[in-house]
Design an enzyme around this catalytic site. Sequence first.
Site, PDB file in Angstrom:
ATOM      1  N   GLU A  61      -1.764  -3.181  13.777  1.00 35.63           N
ATOM      2  CA  GLU A  61      -1.932  -3.846  12.478  1.00 35.63           C
ATOM      3  C   GLU A  61      -1.234  -5.186  12.554  1.00 35.63           C
ATOM      4  OE1 GLU A  61      -1.087  -1.744   8.814  1.00 35.63           O
ATOM      5  OE2 GLU A  61      -1.884   0.123   9.651  1.00 35.63           O
ATOM      6  N   GLU A 118      -9.805   0.425   6.566  1.00 32.14           N
ATOM      7  CA  GLU A 118      -9.116   1.521   5.873  1.00 32.14           C
ATOM      8  C   GLU A 118      -9.837   1.841   4.561  1.00 32.14           C
ATOM      9  OE1 GLU A 118      -4.942   0.770   5.337  1.00 32.14           O
ATOM     10  OE2 GLU A 118      -4.575   2.782   4.562  1.00 32.14           O
ATOM     11  N   ASN A 127       0.736   7.022  11.652  1.00 31.42           N
ATOM     12  CA  ASN A 127       0.738   5.617  11.226  1.00 31.42           C
ATOM     13  C   ASN A 127       2.007   5.361  10.424  1.00 31.42           C
ATOM     14  OD1 ASN A 127      -0.660   2.940  10.399  1.00 31.42           O
ATOM     15  ND2 ASN A 127      -0.014   3.833   8.452  1.00 31.42           N
ATOM     16  N   GLU A 128       2.739   4.334  10.783  1.00 29.73           N
ATOM     17  CA  GLU A 128       3.956   3.950  10.062  1.00 29.73           C
ATOM     18  C   GLU A 128       4.741   5.185   9.612  1.00 29.73           C
ATOM     19  OE1 GLU A 128       3.249   0.819   7.176  1.00 29.73           O
ATOM     20  OE2 GLU A 128       2.565  -0.518   8.756  1.00 29.73           O
ATOM     21  N   TYR A 136       3.216  -8.150  10.259  1.00 32.97           N
ATOM     22  CA  TYR A 136       2.429  -8.960   9.314  1.00 32.97           C
ATOM     23  C   TYR A 136       3.085 -10.329   9.099  1.00 32.97           C
ATOM     24  CZ  TYR A 136      -0.634  -5.068   8.032  1.00 32.97           C
ATOM     25  OH  TYR A 136      -1.572  -4.067   8.057  1.00 32.97           O
ATOM     26  N   GLN A 179      -7.600  -6.632   7.528  1.00 35.55           N
ATOM     27  CA  GLN A 179      -8.600  -5.638   7.819  1.00 35.55           C
ATOM     28  C   GLN A 179      -9.963  -6.314   7.770  1.00 35.55           C
ATOM     29  OE1 GLN A 179      -8.214  -2.000   5.531  1.00 35.55           O
ATOM     30  NE2 GLN A 179      -5.993  -1.891   5.857  1.00 35.55           N
TER      31      GLN A 179
HETATM   32  O1  AHR Z   1      -3.062  -2.651   6.098  1.00 39.99           O
HETATM   33  C1  AHR Z   1      -2.492  -2.227   4.889  1.00 39.99           C
HETATM   34  C2  AHR Z   1      -1.354  -1.271   5.096  1.00 39.99           C
HETATM   35  O2  AHR Z   1      -0.325  -1.914   5.762  1.00 39.99           O
HETATM   36  C3  AHR Z   1      -1.628  -0.072   5.962  1.00 39.99           C
HETATM   37  O3  AHR Z   1      -2.233   0.965   5.270  1.00 39.99           O
HETATM   38  C4  AHR Z   1      -0.261   0.332   6.411  1.00 39.99           C
HETATM   39  O4  AHR Z   1      -0.267   0.958   7.656  1.00 39.99           O
HETATM   40  C5  AHR Z   1       0.509  -0.977   6.406  1.00 39.99           C
HETATM   41  O5  AHR Z   1       1.701  -0.885   5.741  1.00 39.99           O
END
Ligand code: AHR
Length: 515
Positions: free
Chosen positions: A316, A38, A185-186, A260, A365
């Site tokens: 992600e 990103e 995205n999100e 996450y 990432q």
């Molecule tokens: O990976 C960092 C961020 O995490 C991304 O930009 C977003 O999609 C997520 O909240």
Amino acid sequence: MTDLPTTAPEKDLVLDAVVDLDVPGPTISRHLYGHFAEHLGRCVYEGFWVGEDSDIPNVGGIRTDVVEALRELAIPNLRWPGGCFADTYHWRDGVGPAADRPRIVNTHWGDVVEDNSFGTHEFMALCDLLGTAPYISGNVGSGTVQETADWVEYLTRGDDSPMARLRREHGRDEPWGVSFFGIGNEPWGCGGNLRADQFASLARQHATYARDHGGNRLVRVAAGASDDDYAWTETLMQQVAKLGDADPRDLWQMVSFHFYTFAGTWGDKGAATEFTRDEYWATMRKALDVRRIIAGHSAVMDAYDPEAKLGLALDEWGTWWNVERDTNPGFLYQQNAMRDALVATVHFDAFHDHARRLRLANIAQTVNVLQSMLLTDGAKMIKTPTFHAFAMSAGHHDAASLPVRERTARATHDVDGTAVGTVSASASTKDGAVLVSLTNLDPDAPASVRIDLRGRVASDPVATVLAADDPAAHNTFDAPDAVTPCPLDGVTVTDGVLTAQLPPAAFATVRLTLG
Ligand code: AHR
């Protein structure tokens, strides 16, 4: 590894299991080992892109050391330009002569000025250098349907269309092949703060106009849920169902979600290399929860698409810690320890077990942001323990999964009332070989493992281990090989039984030759 049986483990044996070598399961798509880059902190700028005039060795502005290291991982796909950034990105800002490109503010990440020197052509050149499939994330949050249509045409159309002409004016004659295209995205958060039904309507439009041009076939990935928000997935799957007799793949071909891992809360996630045993185990409990969540989204998709024509994408995932001291809080720079590698390997095992539905995943990432493969400091670059976990697992790409079924319950550790398995395993086969992955999560005890290999003869084990005395161990620019793989001794196959002893907090792979 399949669910826990209820019988007690044999004394001292942490994993007692069977692998039926003659009963292969679904193919483990190589795209489950995808990555993500990103416009965030030092991922794209410095991590990949240094510009042609840099003293750091580069090819057309892309740093050579990073490309060479990542080629060892055989990265199957790379997602770009975000993340949250994707929903502020207007692709025309990033094409044409670099000097003419507008400067914008990266409002999501650090509030820094983005000069757009890395744009579509630079990203596609990076994919060529890496030998990887591009996964372009479209802008649904602040972009128009026309922008989506034009970007796809610019990338993939070969004739004399307006966007193909524009691309040629910018120096690229042939269209590129684009494999994956993200529809948002999100959207429930940074991608527009939309409700599921609002996003579904918008996504239908964007997906429709993200056309297949010439021979290019896009896999459109509809932006999905956070964690276990199964209702979001259901709303997206209802759109597919509303197509009636049409093929469910006509609208989008995948539905994604994000997940996450951290030890604490979103507000205070814990530190990357300074953590207690309790934080260590809290991390593992959270990481292992990915299994429940993949199963939950898969169950919703099964109800609407029992033949699994659509894929689930975890585009992600990874660890997210508090940023390192004295770094920009918006840059998400974190160290990467042995603990991170183990978080990765328990995800891999879950991915292998759910390979029928889960077909794409992207760790966040690649360089200098969140759970990176590589860290850079100017011209210096190091590989993280997570890099090594990916490298050791490359043999699973496109292999047939081999379920690891337990004969007795694996050992567990109590984490605030939750029994967390202290060992994780998976296996696959391809090209006349079997690859077994074994993770010992216990940071304080070795693990004895026994696996009956049935149905075919497998021999000549070659074992590799990634381990450290402390799960907080990590590589630094002064000690770049503090955590690095080495041969694992003592792994045997006798009368079809594989035995191994894993050190504490370790990941091992065993490669066997099929007779
Ligand atoms: O990976 C960092 C961020 O995490 C991304 O930009 C977003 O999609 C997520 O909240």
